[in-house]
Design an enzyme around this catalytic site. Structure first.
Site, PDB file in Angstrom:
ATOM      1  N   HIS A   7       0.838  -1.199   0.000  1.00 36.59           N
ATOM      2  CA  HIS A   7       0.000   0.000   0.000  1.00 36.59           C
ATOM      3  C   HIS A   7       0.875   1.252   0.000  1.00 36.59           C
ATOM      4  O   HIS A   7       2.076   1.170   0.286  1.00 36.59           O
ATOM      5  CB  HIS A   7      -0.912   0.025   1.235  1.00 36.59           C
ATOM      6  CG  HIS A   7      -0.139   0.154   2.513  1.00 36.59           C
ATOM      7  ND1 HIS A   7       0.443  -0.930   3.161  1.00 36.59           N
ATOM      8  CD2 HIS A   7       0.181   1.240   3.268  1.00 36.59           C
ATOM      9  CE1 HIS A   7       1.071  -0.528   4.250  1.00 36.59           C
ATOM     10  NE2 HIS A   7       0.937   0.789   4.343  1.00 36.59           N
TER      11      HIS A   7
ATOM     12  N   HIS B 226       5.397   6.380  -1.297  1.00 38.75           N
ATOM     13  CA  HIS B 226       6.137   5.154  -1.582  1.00 38.75           C
ATOM     14  C   HIS B 226       5.310   3.922  -1.231  1.00 38.75           C
ATOM     15  O   HIS B 226       4.282   4.026  -0.538  1.00 38.75           O
ATOM     16  CB  HIS B 226       7.445   5.117  -0.777  1.00 38.75           C
ATOM     17  CG  HIS B 226       7.177   4.993   0.698  1.00 38.75           C
ATOM     18  ND1 HIS B 226       6.850   6.063   1.499  1.00 38.75           N
ATOM     19  CD2 HIS B 226       7.163   3.882   1.528  1.00 38.75           C
ATOM     20  CE1 HIS B 226       6.656   5.660   2.740  1.00 38.75           C
ATOM     21  NE2 HIS B 226       6.842   4.333   2.783  1.00 38.75           N
TER      22      HIS B 226
END
Length: 619
Positions: A448, A532
């Protein structure tokens, strides 16, 4: 008496035959007035009695002689001191109307004589004189005996007229009742209502009918039910409105967890989702398994049903769990089921206006819960409404692809001579010849991209972020993340995410600034620099470190460091020292993800360990 007065007397003194004709005509017109009951303008009056061609109407009816009538007329005129003109008898004239005579006698007989004389003098012949204004202090007069008799008889006639009017009203009422009976017999409800409005309006307004009263009592004891038709805005969810999101959920396996207080509209939302996804959706409702809010009893059978739907080979792609779900443990448990069976979890609360109004919820819920208990449930529900964090959750098929790409990247690094020259950054020993990077890093759960770490409301700015309109509008939406680079350090391995303009709306404005304690100057970097996906961490390292490692590399790039570059198949690999490797991909990876939230059970405290070389773990 002058010539004008003499002319009036001669005109009044008619022959017996003419008198008889006049009498018959007057009586005929009076009877006609009774039949038509049409009001007309008043005739000439001296304030005490009325005259028809110089004689009293009552005298004509009672057979009073011509001479006596003339005497009464002359006396009345001489008292006024002004000669008067008698109106001509003409068919259709005002003097032939009996109802005007009665109205004038009742209204004008107490008017001042001087004012009445002036009105009579100004009135034209054969025309009705308008009714004079009522004087605030009327002057009493002493009429002669004959006049009293005339007034008495006129009052009798007035009573007769009133009686006729009442009789007419009674006949009209009777006719209306008859119409109502006909309307009822014919089943004509509209006609019945029309008659009722005319004849019984006051009674209908004052008190309800027995049937209406019974309906009110029945409504009081009726068990309240959940509102079946909330407003259209109550369904403003991306899962129902966005085409890209709907298309993605028809292929990706998803668990939609509904949460909210009883009566808030969860069941209505569940039906709307089922209707939108047709046979690809299945609803599992807590009420069907006798699950009570706030009680652990009954959840086993309920959870077994959820697992059965999630794990079956023919399970639907969209599973909706309809329950209150207002504790962290419960939400974390459902998220665990989704993770175990590779479903993306989305947590939705109804958007109805009354979703947290306990007074309205008491009326709308069908469970019969008292308001005091709903207040207690509301407090817990609000406290648990903020998750551990928000972010984009990659679909599991996409996660597999990204993990595979990361594994290839690690394998490529292991055999590169340039990497072997700096292998001590990972082994800690200069003499080391190789390192198994797949064993070195541990995978960290669902892939995620975190937008905001809220820590169940404890983190700074957590509530403000949760309440942002754009966060609520885009929650549950699906978009494609662009993974533009892969990077590795002795602590973490991850993928850099280049956010689009729409995705930047969900990015906190202070996300980079929050990292300045770890990466000085990070607050000056462009918005979204920290975005990220954590692919793995070394033993004892938390995923949050991945973002710090990425910011350090970007700060080095900003400062102009070129590093050692190596061209490999996926892109350009650069070494920035201290074990930091950065691969800029020639072709970014498109990763389909859903903007959602994560709930986890409370994590135990971290145990401090002695520094030692971490054992490698496959990604």
């Amino acid at each position: 008496m002058d010539t004008e007065q003499s002319g009036e007397v001669v005109e009044v003194s008619a022959s017996p035959q003419q008198e008889s004709e006049i009498q018959n005509e007057v009586m005929s017109k009076m009877e006609s007035a009774d039949e038509t009951e049409t009001p007309v303008a008043p005739v000439t009056t001296n304030g005490d009695d009325e005259h028809v061609n110089g004689r009293s109407e009552v005298e004509v009816e009672n057979g009073v002689g011509k001479e006596e009538a003339e005497k009464v007329e002359d006396n009345a005129k001489m008292e006024d001191g002004v000669p008067q003109e008698d109106p001509k008898e003409e068919p259709g004239s005002a003097v032939s109307d009996k109802e005007k005579i009665v109205a004038d006698v009742g209204d004008d007989r107490n008017q001042p004589e001087q004012e009445e004389t002036q009105v009579k003098a100004e009135a034209p012949v054969n025309e009705a004189i308008p009714e004079p204004a009522i004087s605030p202090e009327p002057v009493e007069t002493q009429p002669p005996k004959e006049e009293e008799k005339v007034i008495e008889n006129v009052e009798v006639q007035k009573e007769k007229v009133e009686a006729e009017e009442k009789k007419g009203e009674a006949e009209t009422k009777k006719e209306e009742d008859k119409m109502a009976e006909v309307a009822m017999a014919a089943g004509d409800k509209e006609a019945k209502e029309e008659v009722k409005e005319k004849s019984d309006t006051v009674e209908a307004e004052v008190a309800p009918t027995a049937a209406a009263a019974a309906a009110v009592e029945e409504e009081k004891v009726k068990e309240p039910e959940e509102d079946p038709t909330p407003a259209a805005g109550s369904l403003a969810f991306a899962i129902l409105e966005q085409d890209k999101t709907k298309n993605a959920f028809t292929t990706a396996r998803t668990l939609v967890v509904l949460r909210g207080l009883p009566g808030s509209g969860k069941s209505f939302l569940a039906r709307a989702i089922a209707e939108a996804y047709k046979d690809q959706c299945s609803i599992i409702c807590a009420d069907d398994h006798n699950v009570k809010p706030g009680s652990a009893d009954g959840y086993k059978a309920f959870d077994d049903a959820i697992v059965a739907k999630s794990s079956g080979e023919t399970s639907p792609v969209l599973i909706v769990v309809d329950d209150t779900n207002h504790t962290h443990d419960r939400l974390a448990h459902l998220r665990g089921i989704a993770k175990q069976h590779r479903l993306v979890a989305v947590f939705l609360e109804p958007l109805t206006e009354w979703r947290r109004d306990t007074a309205q919820l008491t009326k709308k819920t069908k469970r019969g819960i008292e308001q005091a208990k709903l207040e207690a449930m509301k407090k817990l529900h609000v406290e648990m409404s903020i998750p551990l964090y928000f972010g984009w959750l990659l679909f599991y098929t996409v996660q597999d692809q990204v993990r595979e790409t990361a594994t290839k990247f690690l394998k490529t690094l292991e055999v590169l001579e340039s990497f072997k020259k700096h292998i001590s950054d990972f082994s800690g020993k200069e003499e080391a010849k190789e390192v198994d990077l797949e064993q070195y890093f541990k995978a960290k759960g669902t892939l995620h991209c975190t937008t905001k770490f809220t820590d169940y409301g404890k983190a700074e700015g957590a509530k403000e972020y949760t309440d942002k309109q754009v966060v609520q509008d885009l929650y549950g939406s699906v978009s494609d993340l662009s993974l533009s680079a892969l990077f590795i350090t002795p602590r973490t391995v991850g993928a850099r995410v280049s956010l689009s303009e729409d995705q930047l709306q969900l990015w906190p404005a202070d996300a980079e600034k929050e990292a300045e304690s770890e990466v000085p100057g990070a607050g000056a970097l462009p918005l979204g620099s920290r975005a990220h996906v954590t692919l793995g961490c070394a033993d004892g390292v938390q995923p949050v470190q991945t973002g710090f490692d990425l910011l350090q590399i970007i700060m080095l790039q900003k400062d102009g460091q070129q590093g050692e570059q190596v061209d490999i198949d996926p892109g350009t690999l650069t070494y920035y020292g201290e074990g930091r490797w950065y691969l800029a991909l020639k072709e970014p990876i498109s990763a389909t993800a859903c903007f959602s939230s994560i709930y986890k059970p409370p994590a135990p405290g971290l145990v401090k360990k002695e520094k030692k070389k971490p054992k490698c773990t496959i990604l």
